[in-house]
Design a protein around this motif. Structure first.
Motif, PDB file in Angstrom:
ATOM      1  N   GLN A  62       5.130  24.241 -14.058  1.00 46.90           N
ATOM      2  CA  GLN A  62       5.384  24.360 -12.618  1.00 46.90           C
ATOM      3  C   GLN A  62       4.607  25.414 -11.959  1.00 46.90           C
ATOM      4  O   GLN A  62       4.437  25.269 -10.785  1.00 46.90           O
ATOM      5  CB  GLN A  62       7.025  24.591 -12.596  1.00 46.90           C
ATOM      6  N   ILE A  63       4.368  26.578 -12.662  1.00 44.51           N
ATOM      7  CA  ILE A  63       3.501  27.361 -11.913  1.00 44.51           C
ATOM      8  C   ILE A  63       1.854  27.265 -12.235  1.00 44.51           C
ATOM      9  O   ILE A  63       0.994  28.074 -11.960  1.00 44.51           O
ATOM     10  CB  ILE A  63       4.088  28.926 -12.456  1.00 44.51           C
ATOM     11  N   ALA A 154       7.520  33.321  -6.993  1.00 48.30           N
ATOM     12  CA  ALA A 154       6.232  33.244  -7.063  1.00 48.30           C
ATOM     13  C   ALA A 154       5.465  32.128  -6.088  1.00 48.30           C
ATOM     14  O   ALA A 154       4.488  32.452  -5.623  1.00 48.30           O
ATOM     15  CB  ALA A 154       5.593  32.508  -8.755  1.00 48.30           C
ATOM     16  N   TYR A 155       6.133  31.107  -5.816  1.00 49.11           N
ATOM     17  CA  TYR A 155       5.873  30.031  -5.076  1.00 49.11           C
ATOM     18  C   TYR A 155       5.525  30.627  -3.532  1.00 49.11           C
ATOM     19  O   TYR A 155       4.814  30.328  -2.743  1.00 49.11           O
ATOM     20  CB  TYR A 155       6.758  28.937  -4.967  1.00 49.11           C
ATOM     21  N   GLY A 166       2.514  28.422  -3.662  1.00 48.08           N
ATOM     22  CA  GLY A 166       3.259  27.151  -3.999  1.00 48.08           C
ATOM     23  C   GLY A 166       2.353  26.033  -3.390  1.00 48.08           C
ATOM     24  O   GLY A 166       2.238  25.117  -4.071  1.00 48.08           O
ATOM     25  N   GLU A 167       2.081  26.210  -2.200  1.00 51.53           N
ATOM     26  CA  GLU A 167       1.333  25.117  -1.398  1.00 51.53           C
ATOM     27  C   GLU A 167      -0.098  25.011  -1.941  1.00 51.53           C
ATOM     28  O   GLU A 167      -0.921  24.082  -2.087  1.00 51.53           O
ATOM     29  CB  GLU A 167       1.282  25.554   0.217  1.00 51.53           C
ATOM     30  N   GLU A 168      -0.819  25.971  -2.308  1.00 56.70           N
ATOM     31  CA  GLU A 168      -2.141  26.114  -2.853  1.00 56.70           C
ATOM     32  C   GLU A 168      -2.108  25.546  -4.287  1.00 56.70           C
ATOM     33  O   GLU A 168      -2.960  24.791  -4.644  1.00 56.70           O
ATOM     34  CB  GLU A 168      -2.601  27.652  -2.857  1.00 56.70           C
ATOM     35  N   GLY A 176       2.521  21.527 -11.953  1.00 52.27           N
ATOM     36  CA  GLY A 176       2.844  20.725 -13.064  1.00 52.27           C
ATOM     37  C   GLY A 176       4.237  20.412 -13.111  1.00 52.27           C
ATOM     38  O   GLY A 176       5.197  20.871 -12.240  1.00 52.27           O
ATOM     39  N   GLU A 177       4.558  19.616 -14.100  1.00 51.54           N
ATOM     40  CA  GLU A 177       6.242  19.262 -14.119  1.00 51.54           C
ATOM     41  C   GLU A 177       6.735  19.933 -15.302  1.00 51.54           C
ATOM     42  O   GLU A 177       7.995  20.223 -15.328  1.00 51.54           O
ATOM     43  CB  GLU A 177       6.396  17.688 -14.490  1.00 51.54           C
ATOM     44  N   LEU A 178       5.874  20.362 -16.305  1.00 54.48           N
ATOM     45  CA  LEU A 178       6.506  21.047 -17.314  1.00 54.48           C
ATOM     46  C   LEU A 178       7.306  22.181 -17.054  1.00 54.48           C
ATOM     47  O   LEU A 178       6.758  23.114 -16.169  1.00 54.48           O
ATOM     48  CB  LEU A 178       5.389  21.758 -18.395  1.00 54.48           C
ATOM     49  N   PRO A 179       8.640  22.503 -17.230  1.00 57.38           N
ATOM     50  CA  PRO A 179       9.468  23.712 -16.925  1.00 57.38           C
ATOM     51  C   PRO A 179       8.523  25.193 -17.319  1.00 57.38           C
ATOM     52  O   PRO A 179       8.302  25.043 -18.544  1.00 57.38           O
ATOM     53  CB  PRO A 179      10.450  23.620 -17.523  1.00 57.38           C
TER      54      PRO A 179
END
Ligand SMILES: [Zn+2]
Length: 412
Positions: A62-63, A154-155, A166-168, A176-179
């Motif tokens: 996700q990051i 962080a986002y 987060g938008e970038e 991504g989707e992985l936690p």
């Protein structure tokens, strides 16, 4: 071939680094691939395509951290992690970070070539926003995974133009989707250029990194009484410099007493009102104290605080010592340190134990996995500079030590 005889392909590693250096290439031979820019996306895309070609399964969390996984014979066994970062400073070099990721990929390519199936899977990670130049703080991707930072925090980080992290991430296609959270790893390695002069100076090939220095950032406010520089007799002044001068000397003394790893830096100073014919009313002195061992660092801090109190009292100056930031020292895993040292010895490379003066993703990774780092020399100790350079032989040596240490961990 005997396992102990396998080596990475130095030419292939150099060619990969060379190709990567074209992405965000600067006029003076360096790289500008700041986090989540178009250049970063191009780099990520290339890395993902290479990892897939090498047979890895690629996952993005996700990051935006990228994990390329080479399967092991025991899919349930916690993997061995190898990682670093692909982002750079605005006038960065061609080795800081990217070397660690591509050396990890080179380990995978070598194992493929030799048809070696390890027991544990091997994951090569590229951490998001290590540099912290576009989005503060540094080491953010690994920090979110370790739990040092919340994902939403962080986002919400913004760059100078106000673009949100987060938008970038979404814009470049890497949210991504992985936690983005801790997973189980058996061991974690990071190979990096030293970014300092110690290995080059001692003509040593491999730095066996035992930990990362801890730091205290202090603001020392000293308050006296403003007075005219002429008429006020010296003995009637309450001049904060009377404390600042010996206190700054004391900081340097403390670093010397804790040599070779103690550090004291006075990086900033504010003088109020800042007039050449006025005894200042107030000084604010910034102090950065560092040491790799918790006990020693704590002792340096306590001694410094005591001196500040004593000096202030004897000169009738008000003093406040404020802790602005603290990074605890990181001690790496002793077993992994041993594996790195053994691997370097078996490969016939000169080696020495050392601590890292700079922060790295491994600092956060060490919070959830046994971790250690490998350093190789860089020319003149220069880094965060377009002229950053490292020899192909040293880069290959670091990758070979990484290969054998990771193999040892993957069969453990
Ligand atoms: Zn780095």
């Amino acid at each position: 071939m005997l396992l102990s005889q396998i080596r990475i392909d130095s030419m292939r590693l150099s060619a990969s680094l060379e190709r990567f250096a074209q992405i965000g290439a600067t006029g003076r031979g360096g790289c500008n691939r700041q986090a989540l820019t178009d250049a970063d996306r191009e780099g990520r895309d290339l890395y993902v395509s290479w990892a897939r070609e090498a047979g890895c399964a690629v996952a993005v969390d996700q990051i935006g951290n990228i994990f390329a996984r080479r399967a092991g014979s025991d899919p349930g066994a916690p993997p061995v992690l190898i990682g670093s970062h692909l982002d750079t400073q605005p006038t960065g070099g061609r080795f800081d970070g990217v070397y660690g990721v591509l050396a990890g990929l080179e380990v995978v390519r070598t194992l493929n070539e030799q048809r070696i199936c390890t027991r544990r899977p091997i994951e090569v990670a590229s951490w998001t926003n290590e540099e912290g130049c576009r989005f503060a703080p540094a080491m953010l991707g690994s920090g979110v995974v370790s739990g040092a930072y919340e994902l939403q925090y962080a986002y919400g980080r913004t760059d100078r133009q106000g673009a949100r992290l987060g938008e970038e991430l979404t814009r470049i296609g890497y949210k991504g989707e992985l936690p983005a959270r801790r997973r189980d790893y058996h061991a974690a390695f990071e190979v990096h250029i030293e970014q300092g002069p110690i290995l080059e100076k001692s003509a040593t090939t491999i730095g066996v990194v035992t930990g990362i220095q801890g730091a205290y950032w202090l603001d020392v406010t000293l308050k006296g009484v403003a007075a005219h520089a002429g008429p006020t007799p010296m003995e009637m002044r309450r001049d904060p410099w009377r404390v600042a001068c010996p206190l700054i000397s004391r900081a340097f003394e403390l670093a010397a007493q804790h040599a070779p790893w103690g550090r004291a830096t006075i990086g900033d100073l504010k003088v109020m009102p800042g007039s050449r014919n006025t005894v200042p009313e107030q000084l604010v002195v910034s102090v950065d104290l560092r040491h790799p061992q918790h006990a020693e660092l704590t002792r340096m801090l306590a001694a410094f605080r005591q001196s500040a109190q004593d000096l202030a009292a004897s000169h009738q100056i008000e003093v406040r010592v404020e802790e602005v930031w603290h990074m605890p020292p990181t001690a790496f895993d002793t077993r992994l340190i041993g594996w790195i040292e053994d691997s370097a010895a078996q490969l016939g490379y000169s080696r020495q134990r050392m601590v890292s003066g700079a922060g790295h993703d491994s600092l956060h990774v060490a919070q959830f996995a046994p971790t250690a780092m490998i350093f190789v020399p860089c020319a003149g100790g220069l880094s965060h500079n377009e002229a950053e350079a490292a020899s192909a032989d040293d880069l290959a040596a670091g990758a070979n030590v990484l290969l054998h240490a990771a193999l040892r961990a993957a069969q453990d």
